[in-house]
Design a protein around this motif. Structure first.
Motif, PDB file in Angstrom:
ATOM      1  N   ASN A  84       0.839  -1.190   0.000  1.00 25.43           N
ATOM      2  CA  ASN A  84       0.000   0.000   0.000  1.00 25.43           C
ATOM      3  C   ASN A  84       0.877   1.243   0.000  1.00 25.43           C
ATOM      4  N   ARG A  85       0.713   2.082  -0.979  1.00 24.18           N
ATOM      5  CA  ARG A  85       1.588   3.246  -1.164  1.00 24.18           C
ATOM      6  C   ARG A  85       1.534   4.209   0.026  1.00 24.18           C
ATOM      7  N   GLN A  86       0.390   4.291   0.678  1.00 26.41           N
ATOM      8  CA  GLN A  86       0.223   5.284   1.733  1.00 26.41           C
ATOM      9  C   GLN A  86       1.056   4.981   2.970  1.00 26.41           C
ATOM     10  N   ILE A  87       1.292   3.704   3.233  1.00 28.07           N
ATOM     11  CA  ILE A  87       1.938   3.363   4.506  1.00 28.07           C
ATOM     12  C   ILE A  87       3.089   2.382   4.366  1.00 28.07           C
ATOM     13  N   ALA A  88       3.404   1.956   3.131  1.00 27.42           N
ATOM     14  CA  ALA A  88       4.375   0.890   2.933  1.00 27.42           C
ATOM     15  C   ALA A  88       5.702   1.149   3.623  1.00 27.42           C
ATOM     16  N   ASN A  89       6.201   2.392   3.563  1.00 28.05           N
ATOM     17  CA  ASN A  89       7.538   2.664   4.087  1.00 28.05           C
ATOM     18  C   ASN A  89       7.538   3.407   5.415  1.00 28.05           C
ATOM     19  N   ASN A  90       6.360   3.837   5.858  1.00 23.73           N
ATOM     20  CA  ASN A  90       6.309   4.637   7.077  1.00 23.73           C
ATOM     21  C   ASN A  90       5.674   3.907   8.245  1.00 23.73           C
ATOM     22  N   ASN A  91       5.100   2.766   7.983  1.00 25.15           N
ATOM     23  CA  ASN A  91       4.378   2.056   9.019  1.00 25.15           C
ATOM     24  C   ASN A  91       4.973   0.656   9.205  1.00 25.15           C
ATOM     25  N   PRO A  92       5.482   0.349  10.398  1.00 27.54           N
ATOM     26  CA  PRO A  92       6.120  -0.951  10.625  1.00 27.54           C
ATOM     27  C   PRO A  92       5.136  -2.079  10.890  1.00 27.54           C
ATOM     28  N   LEU A  93       3.843  -1.805  10.720  1.00 28.82           N
ATOM     29  CA  LEU A  93       2.836  -2.773  11.126  1.00 28.82           C
ATOM     30  C   LEU A  93       2.988  -4.104  10.400  1.00 28.82           C
ATOM     31  N   TRP A  94       3.277  -4.066   9.092  1.00 26.20           N
ATOM     32  CA  TRP A  94       3.370  -5.319   8.346  1.00 26.20           C
ATOM     33  C   TRP A  94       4.581  -6.129   8.803  1.00 26.20           C
ATOM     34  N   ILE A  95       5.638  -5.464   9.221  1.00 31.30           N
ATOM     35  CA  ILE A  95       6.820  -6.177   9.706  1.00 31.30           C
ATOM     36  C   ILE A  95       6.521  -6.852  11.039  1.00 31.30           C
ATOM     37  N   ILE A  96       5.813  -6.139  11.910  1.00 32.45           N
ATOM     38  CA  ILE A  96       5.419  -6.707  13.200  1.00 32.45           C
ATOM     39  C   ILE A  96       4.502  -7.907  12.993  1.00 32.45           C
ATOM     40  N   ALA A  97       3.552  -7.779  12.049  1.00 34.74           N
ATOM     41  CA  ALA A  97       2.638  -8.891  11.752  1.00 34.74           C
ATOM     42  C   ALA A  97       3.417 -10.102  11.255  1.00 34.74           C
ATOM     43  N   LEU A 212      11.212   3.567  -3.063  1.00 40.03           N
ATOM     44  CA  LEU A 212      10.246   2.872  -2.222  1.00 40.03           C
ATOM     45  C   LEU A 212      10.235   1.383  -2.530  1.00 40.03           C
ATOM     46  N   ALA A 213      10.294   1.031  -3.827  1.00 37.34           N
ATOM     47  CA  ALA A 213      10.329  -0.382  -4.210  1.00 37.34           C
ATOM     48  C   ALA A 213      11.553  -1.063  -3.620  1.00 37.34           C
ATOM     49  N   GLU A 214      12.689  -0.378  -3.652  1.00 36.87           N
ATOM     50  CA  GLU A 214      13.929  -0.948  -3.112  1.00 36.87           C
ATOM     51  C   GLU A 214      13.796  -1.225  -1.619  1.00 36.87           C
ATOM     52  N   GLU A 215      13.195  -0.285  -0.881  1.00 42.65           N
ATOM     53  CA  GLU A 215      13.049  -0.455   0.556  1.00 42.65           C
ATOM     54  C   GLU A 215      12.097  -1.597   0.888  1.00 42.65           C
ATOM     55  N   ILE A 216      11.012  -1.713   0.142  1.00 43.13           N
ATOM     56  CA  ILE A 216      10.049  -2.799   0.374  1.00 43.13           C
ATOM     57  C   ILE A 216      10.700  -4.145   0.096  1.00 43.13           C
ATOM     58  N   LEU A 264      11.370 -11.335  -9.413  1.00 43.81           N
ATOM     59  CA  LEU A 264      11.562  -9.896  -9.290  1.00 43.81           C
ATOM     60  C   LEU A 264      12.772  -9.433 -10.087  1.00 43.81           C
ATOM     61  N   SER A 265      13.829 -10.223 -10.034  1.00 47.53           N
ATOM     62  CA  SER A 265      15.045  -9.874 -10.769  1.00 47.53           C
ATOM     63  C   SER A 265      14.772  -9.795 -12.260  1.00 47.53           C
ATOM     64  N   ARG A 266      13.952 -10.719 -12.759  1.00 42.89           N
ATOM     65  CA  ARG A 266      13.626 -10.738 -14.189  1.00 42.89           C
ATOM     66  C   ARG A 266      12.686  -9.605 -14.581  1.00 42.89           C
ATOM     67  N   GLN A 267      12.010  -9.024 -13.572  1.00 42.17           N
ATOM     68  CA  GLN A 267      11.108  -7.901 -13.840  1.00 42.17           C
ATOM     69  C   GLN A 267      11.834  -6.556 -13.773  1.00 42.17           C
ATOM     70  N   GLY A 268      13.146  -6.599 -13.571  1.00 42.52           N
ATOM     71  CA  GLY A 268      13.912  -5.363 -13.542  1.00 42.52           C
ATOM     72  C   GLY A 268      14.296  -4.892 -12.158  1.00 42.52           C
ATOM     73  N   PHE A 269      14.023  -5.720 -11.134  1.00 46.63           N
ATOM     74  CA  PHE A 269      14.378  -5.351  -9.760  1.00 46.63           C
ATOM     75  C   PHE A 269      15.662  -6.030  -9.303  1.00 46.63           C
ATOM     76  N   GLY A 270      16.443  -6.535 -10.231  1.00 42.61           N
ATOM     77  CA  GLY A 270      17.625  -7.317  -9.882  1.00 42.61           C
ATOM     78  C   GLY A 270      18.612  -6.582  -9.002  1.00 42.61           C
ATOM     79  N   ASN A 271      18.768  -5.275  -9.213  1.00 44.86           N
ATOM     80  CA  ASN A 271      19.746  -4.520  -8.442  1.00 44.86           C
ATOM     81  C   ASN A 271      19.339  -4.342  -6.986  1.00 44.86           C
ATOM     82  N   PHE A 272      18.047  -4.601  -6.690  1.00 50.05           N
ATOM     83  CA  PHE A 272      17.571  -4.447  -5.322  1.00 50.05           C
ATOM     84  C   PHE A 272      17.599  -5.773  -4.554  1.00 50.05           C
ATOM     85  N   CYS A 273      17.731  -6.876  -5.273  1.00 48.67           N
ATOM     86  CA  CYS A 273      17.625  -8.194  -4.658  1.00 48.67           C
ATOM     87  C   CYS A 273      18.993  -8.667  -4.170  1.00 48.67           C
ATOM     88  N   SER A 274      19.053  -9.018  -2.912  1.00 47.42           N
ATOM     89  CA  SER A 274      20.293  -9.512  -2.327  1.00 47.42           C
ATOM     90  C   SER A 274      20.444 -11.001  -2.597  1.00 47.42           C
TER      91      SER A 274
END
Length: 414
Positions: A84-97, A212-216, A264-274
């Motif tokens: 969710n764009r509104q809270i993805a990076n500012n709200n730790p709720l999903w991590i706690i869950a 934001l995508a990188e942080e998620i 994700l890497s094949r979708q162009g997010f390869g540089n973000f994936c560890s």
């Protein structure tokens, strides 16, 4: 103060109907609405209370059987707030869950479980911090209370019986693992939830800004590593009684940790994936499948391991081709590329050193190789041949050593 009162109500309940209503009341606080951000505190407190109650066996098994599907469904909904764009990076709720999803599963499946996961939580200002007072207090309270409860179960049950207290309360103090129906529900819902939580939504991430995508992705990988560690340390040691179908699901969870981020890497997010997650998944598969491990799990996982290792080598080849004439180890634009070389070398060395059974022999010439538990190397030969002219000296040397080992075994056969 209000939530202390709510939590302590559980100590006054006696009948199943009372526990049933109380559980519904708690679960109602987990219905998070984006337009009601202030309710975040209520959700966090409810997760803490629920986890402590399950850890200390306050909620009777008869009630848990009915409430677990709803609880896990709400936990997954909270985890999906990361999209969710509104809270993805500012709200730790999903991590706690996500942390609660792991810990609750542990308390249900393993009577000696102690929370192991460590996830970095952002503080109120959005900066990274340690796992946070919520997680520390949750783990400490749940672990201490569960340990104290286990140490005094017999004593308390005797006291309840002498006082003529409700049989339901005595049942709640018993080991969850003694209730076969509850165990069946717990395993089913845990395996299903883990697979769903490990699967990333590429389409959702494509709508986010790069930062934001990188942080998620980074936080999701941390969570996934926690799930894989939990699978290795808790699910697998407690899986001996499971059916082959359930064992297959455990292997699928381990493999899913890599599969999702490969997409994700094949979708162009390869540089973000560890590569750390992929490495952890492959290491876990090797540990499961190597000689001396759990036999039934190895039977299910051997072919999955062979295929996963081939995929890792294919990704390496694709990265090397992308970078042209510059060796990955000297490609300073992306740290991930430099790490990829050490990951591949480490993988090849591990595969060379272990023995893995339960793979179908490929031809009479390689029978001795399979008899010696080195059949996984034969499975990888086609992709290794393509890598033989790699520009990375360390990888070339590792592949050469593997071919020498195979040749020696074939020579013995002849």
């Amino acid at each position: 103060m209000v939530f202390s009162y709510i939590e302590n109500i559980a100590n006054l309940l006696e009948t199943e109907d009372q526990f049933d209503s109380y559980s519904d009341f708690l679960l109602s606080f987990l219905d998070f609405e984006i337009d009601e951000l202030l309710i975040t505190a209520f959700v966090r407190k409810t997760l803490a209370i629920t986890t402590r109650h399950i850890a200390s066996h306050k909620i009777p098994p008869s009630v848990l059987k009915k409430k677990l599907p709803s609880l896990y469904s709400k936990l997954l909904k909270l985890i999906n707030l990361r999209y969710n764009r509104q809270i993805a990076n500012n709200n730790p709720l999903w991590i706690i869950a996500g942390a609660c999803l792991i810990d609750i599963s542990g308390f249900l499946i393993d009577p000696s479980y102690k929370p192991r996961i460590s996830i970095t939580l952002p503080n109120a200002a959005g900066r990274s911090s340690d796992p946070g007072s919520f997680k520390r207090n949750l783990n400490k309270s749940a672990t201490v209370e569960a340990a104290n409860n286990r140490d005094t179960i017999k004593q308390k049950m005797q006291e309840f019986k002498e006082e003529g207290s409700n049989v339901l309360i005595c049942a709640a103090l018993a080991d969850f693992t003694q209730d076969e129906e509850l165990q069946q529900i717990a395993w089913d819902i845990t395996l299903k939830s883990f697979k769903e939580a490990l699967t990333m939504s590429e389409n959702s991430l494509l709508l986010f800004e790069k930062e934001l995508a990188e942080e998620i992705i980074r936080k999701s990988q941390e969570f996934s590593i926690g799930v894989i560690s939990f699978t290795r340390n808790t699910l697998i040691p407690n899986s001996k009684h499971l059916s082959n179908d359930k064992l297959k699901e455990i292997i699928e969870i381990i493999d899913a940790g890599t599969t999702s981020f490969t997409r994700l890497s094949r979708q162009g997010f390869g540089n973000f994936c560890s590569d750390m997650l992929s490495k952890r998944c492959v290491e876990t598969l090797i540990e499961v499948c190597k000689e001396g491990g759990e036999e039934r799990l190895a039977q299910v996982g051997a072919s999955v391991l062979a295929n996963r290792c081939k995929e890792v080598m294919k990704e390496y080849l694709a990265d090397e081709k992308r970078n042209g004439l510059i060796p990955l180890s000297r490609y300073f634009f992306y740290e991930r590329d430099r790490r990829r070389v050490s990951v591949v070398v480490d993988l090849l060395e591990k595969l060379r050193s272990v023995r893995i059974r339960h793979l179908e022999p490929k031809g009479r010439m390689t029978e001795k190789v399979f008899e010696e538990g080195k059949g996984h190397l034969v499975y990888m030969m086609p992709i290794l041949i393509k890598c033989i002219d790699t520009r990375e000296v360390e990888i070339r040397d590792s592949i050469k050593d593997i071919f020498v080992d195979i040749s020696k075994l074939i020579a013995i056969k002849q």
